[in-house]
Structures are given as structure tokens and as C-alpha cells.
Write an enzyme that holds these catalytic residues in place. Structure first.
Site, mmCIF file in Angstrom:
data_model
loop_
_atom_site.group_PDB
_atom_site.id
_atom_site.type_symbol
_atom_site.label_atom_id
_atom_site.label_comp_id
_atom_site.label_asym_id
_atom_site.label_seq_id
_atom_site.Cartn_x
_atom_site.Cartn_y
_atom_site.Cartn_z
ATOM 1 N N CYS A 100 0.957 -1.266 0.073
ATOM 2 C CA CYS A 100 0.064 0.002 -0.228
ATOM 3 C C CYS A 100 0.775 1.226 -0.091
ATOM 4 O O CYS A 100 1.200 1.507 0.901
ATOM 5 C CB CYS A 100 -0.872 0.057 1.401
ATOM 6 S SG CYS A 100 -1.907 1.541 1.069
ATOM 7 N N GLY A 101 0.883 1.779 -1.145
ATOM 8 C CA GLY A 101 1.931 3.073 -1.217
ATOM 9 C C GLY A 101 1.277 4.212 -0.590
ATOM 10 O O GLY A 101 2.070 4.982 -0.029
ATOM 11 N N HIS A 102 0.008 4.558 -0.801
ATOM 12 C CA HIS A 102 -0.712 5.714 -0.220
ATOM 13 C C HIS A 102 -0.733 5.478 1.180
ATOM 14 O O HIS A 102 -0.328 6.589 2.108
ATOM 15 C CB HIS A 102 -2.328 5.883 -0.528
ATOM 16 C CG HIS A 102 -3.111 5.385 0.243
ATOM 17 N ND1 HIS A 102 -3.591 3.795 -0.115
ATOM 18 C CD2 HIS A 102 -3.834 5.486 1.253
ATOM 19 C CE1 HIS A 102 -4.627 3.719 0.737
ATOM 20 N NE2 HIS A 102 -4.797 4.895 1.769
ATOM 21 N N ASP A 263 -9.900 3.262 -5.451
ATOM 22 C CA ASP A 263 -8.840 4.110 -4.863
ATOM 23 C C ASP A 263 -9.161 5.500 -5.097
ATOM 24 O O ASP A 263 -9.074 5.739 -6.390
ATOM 25 C CB ASP A 263 -7.642 3.592 -5.544
ATOM 26 C CG ASP A 263 -6.236 3.994 -4.386
ATOM 27 O OD1 ASP A 263 -6.433 5.042 -3.742
ATOM 28 O OD2 ASP A 263 -5.231 3.320 -4.687
ATOM 29 N N GLY A 268 -0.644 4.122 -4.878
ATOM 30 C CA GLY A 268 0.970 4.111 -4.935
ATOM 31 C C GLY A 268 1.635 2.808 -5.480
ATOM 32 O O GLY A 268 2.516 2.915 -6.127
#
Ligand SMILES: O=C(O)[C@H]1NCC[C@@H]1O
Length: 351
Positions: A100-102, A263, A268
């Protein structure tokens, strides 16, 4: 099985990254931490244990009335070893994700706001190192005048898995579309939405949810990679290219992940999957080009390639360490009352 029989309180700090929620819980209720020596093992424990109490906590915080079908968050857990500041188990409406980039960007802001990681006295950067189920990632914060101005999500090795896979879309009369698949801590299928005659815009979000679910079902285990199932479907539009000191490819995309969750950010880890594919197409390269990636709501991540590497697929395609730059903002501090006698315990979803 209820976590506790008596009512109790759970606190979270809620952030958003480019519009996508990230609910952080760092004090887990007693007896909820899954067994395991690593974050990956703890995730395996929780997903393979029926009615695990941490899964119940996920539902309590994600489902209505405390959350909604597009809620996202993370439980802070111990790191794999002293090389990381902490670990995190990411969650969404259907379970626990591997990347999970965010969330990593939000955790970077959170960690410095809590003093878990000290910021430099002078302008500069600071790394928040986080163990996640897919490996060790970094949120690198740029600090100016004592404040973070952005964070770079530095992901695990990312690379294409398959290109030009044909998928038939039942609701469009069996029309065929071409899909590329990449690994970026999670597996993503990506396609140009122009194939479907669609623009990535908020008014189209329910079409993307339907099509994301359909494409995922049609791909089935053709997109499974090692222990990773297909996580998300990324629909993108090309938005032109800028030639300057740094060549910029502009794309707008929407990621539909898990079972029809959408999303709000440009995703991300999904941005990393797009970078890996653009590198394989020869459209991007380390330190000479970037992806300006807009979300369905119009927020932006800037993504580029830190390092080119060889792919573990050994199929002649390159791999890379991607880097995605974004901002996170504090939404609020929540103190949730959890009453096991509540008739809607642990919560509900309409989608
Ligand atoms: O930014 C990301 O990587 C995440 N956002 C929601 C889905 C992905 O896990």
C-alpha cells in the site's frame, strides 16, 4: 466471536493521501496481534485463521457505521527486525493486502508527527522504514523549515509478469481487451481504458467497479504469481507527454482493488506497476523520465525509477525500484465505542 464481551474504546488517527483514507491504529486491543515472526507471517496467520480477532477489528473499523466500503487502514505491528522502525498490516473491506503506497506515505507523515522518527534540524530528508507483508519499504520525507513537504514511497522490486493477455468482457458482449500484468508488492492488471471507450472520471466510477470485478473474475488464476493473487485492475488514460529536462509521461488512472473497492489516490503500488510496464516498453528510464499520475478525483502522484535491476522472472524484461511522491494530510483522531451488544455488530456493507 466478539473480541470482548463488554463495551470498549478503540482509538485511531485518520489520514488521507491524495484523497484516499488511511486509518491508523497503533494500540491494538489485547489478544489481537496475530502470531508470527515477520509481518508477512502475521498476515498469513490472520488470513488463514477463521474469525481471527484482528479480522473482527478490521470489520469494526472498516464497515459502516464507522467506515464505508472504500475505507482503508493499517494496524501497527512489530517490525521484522531492528532495521525497520515498525511494521504494518494493511487492511481494506475484504481483507489484508500485501502492499500500500498511499498508506506508506501516510505512515511517513504519521511517524514524524508522533516523534517516532526524528526530523533533521536543518532542511533535508528523513527515512521512515516500514516492514509490510511484501517486504521492507521506505517513506522518505523531504523536510523544509521543520515541516514535511512531500514523501517518497520507495517500494520493493517491481516488474512485469505478462503482457498482452487477452480477456473477454462479458457485459460488453464478450469484447476482448488486452491487459498487462505486473508485480509491485501486489499483482496488478492494467489496461488502457480507451479500449473500452471510457474516460477516467468520477462520473464513470460505477462502470469501473463493475468492469474491475469482471476482468478480475475473467483473469482468474492466470494472474496469480507465487503466493500473490490478483489484487487490482488499473484502468488508465494517456494524457500526453512533456519534453523537458525530465521527460514526463502523463496518465490518469483508477485502480479497482479487492472486490470492487475504488482508490481515490493514483494508487502508490499501482503507480509502481505502471512504472515497471513503462520501463519494459522503453518509455521510461531511471533518472531521465517520470510518470505524472492523476487519480480519478484529480489528485497527483509523481513517480519515477530509482534503479533499474534485472527481473527475477528472467524473461528479458527489466525490473526496477520505483519511487512515488505524494502528500498526506491529517483528517482527525477518532475514539470509537465498540459495543458487542450493538444489533449491527461488527458492522455492515452495502457493496
Ligand atoms: O496506494 C496503494 O498502493 C493502495 N491504495 C489502495 C490500494 C493500494 O493498496
Amino acid at each position: 466471536m466478539a473480541l470482548e464481551k463488554s463495551p470498549y474504546w478503540v482509538q485511531s488517527e485518520d489520514w488521507h493521501t491524495a484523497g484516499e483514507p488511511f486509518r491508523i491504529v497503533d494500540q491494538l486491543p489485547p489478544h489481537t496481534l496475530p502470531e508470527g515472526e515477520t509481518v508477512a507471517q502475521r498476515r498469513s496467520t490472520v488470513i488463514s485463521t477463521p474469525e481471527h480477532p484482528l479480522d473482527e477489528l478490521r470489520k469494526l473499523l472498516c464497515y459502516e457505521p464507522r467506515g464505508h466500503p472504500d475505507m482503508y487502514g493499517g494496524f501497527i505491528v512489530p517490525p521484522d527486525d531492528s532495521g525497520a522502525h515498525f511494521g504494518v498490516l494493511f487492511w481494506h473491506k475484504d481483507g489484508f493486502s500485501t502492499a500500500c503506497g498511499h498508506g506508506t506515505i501516510a505512515l511517513g507523515y504519521w511517524a514524524i508527527s508522533k516523534g517516532i522518527v526524528k526530523i533533521p534540524d536543518n532542511d533535508g530528508s528523513v527515512d521512515v522504514v516500514i516492514d509490510v507483508p511484501s517486504g521492507r519499504v521506505t517513506a522518505r520525507l523531504t523536510i523544509q523549515q521543520g515541516k514535511p513537504i512531500h514523501a517518497d514511497f520507495i517500494n520493493v522490486l517491481s516488474y512485469p509478469l505478462a503482457r498482452g493477455v487477452t480477456v473477454r468482457v462479458p457485459s460488453l458482449g464478450g469484447m476482448s481487451v488486452y491487459i498487462d500484468i505486473a508485480f509491485a508488492g501486489a499483482v496488478y492488471a492494467t489496461l488502457d481504458a480507451a479500449q473500452l471507450g471510457l474516460k477516467v472520471e468520477p462520473s464513470q466510477h460505477s462502470d469501473f467497479i463493475r468492469l474491475g470485478r469482471e476482468i478480475k473474475a475473467e483473469l482468474g488464476n492466470r494472474a496469480t504469481y507465487s503466493t500473490y493473487d490478483l489484487y487490482g485492475v488499473i484502468f488508465f488514460n494517456e494524457e500526453g507527454e512533456d519534453e523537458g529536462d525530465t521527460h514526463a509521461i502523463k496518465q490518469r488512472s483508477v485502480t479497482v482493488f479487492a472486490d470492487g473497492q475504488i482508490d481515490r489516490s493514483p494508487c502508490g503500488s499501482g503507480s509502481c506497476a505502471r512504472l515497471a510496464l513503462l520501463l519494459a516498453q522503453g518509455r521510461l528510464g531511471a533518472s531521465r523520465s517520470k510518470l505524472i499520475h492523476r487519480s480519478i478525483i484529480g489528485t497527483t502522484f509523481e513517480a519515477d525509477i530509482l534503479e533499474e535491476k534485472s527481473s527475477p522472472k528472467d524473461d528479458g524484461t527489466p525490473a526496477c525500484i520505483p519511487c512515488v511522491r505524494g502528500h498526506a494530510g491529517l483528517v482527525g483522531r477518532m475514539n470509537f465505542y465498540i459495543d458487542p451488544a450493538d444489533p449491527v455488530y461488527p458492522g455492515f456493507l452495502l457493496r
